[in-house]
Design an enzyme around this catalytic site. Sequence first.
Site, PDB file in Angstrom:
ATOM      1  CG  ASN A  61      -3.532  -4.580   3.816  1.00  0.00           C
ATOM      2  OD1 ASN A  61      -3.177  -4.387   2.448  1.00  0.00           O
ATOM      3  ND2 ASN A  61      -2.934  -4.527   4.735  1.00  0.00           N
TER       4      ASN A  61
ATOM      5  NE  ARG B  37      -2.172  -1.172   3.765  1.00  0.00           N
ATOM      6  CZ  ARG B  37      -2.202  -1.018   4.502  1.00  0.00           C
ATOM      7  NH1 ARG B  37      -3.506  -0.346   4.939  1.00  0.00           N
ATOM      8  NH2 ARG B  37      -1.474  -1.362   5.881  1.00  0.00           N
TER       9      ARG B  37
END
Length: 93
Positions: free
Chosen positions: A40, A21
């Site tokens: 996530n 990320r």
Amino acid sequence: MDEEARLVVWVRGRVQQVGFRWFTRANALEIGGLIGFALNLDDGRVQIVAEGPRDNCHRLLEWLRSDDTPGRVDGVTEIWDTPRGGYDGFVIR
């Protein structure tokens, strides 16, 4: 002028707990002109939503499919749509 687009991507593989990320956000900021998030999911995937110029969204998608991402990407699924707005920058959720 470049058309604005919304790109929603789901990335499968070893993409959690490897900085995926963070690197996605950094790449989106480097490309520029993109707003959205990287998140996530409970099933081990990462979801990315990016809005901005279509060419910039394509650049982010190309990076997600490249060998330059952290971890291991086994598959990328994308959906294109019209922008919805409401994002403040590109963030990690």
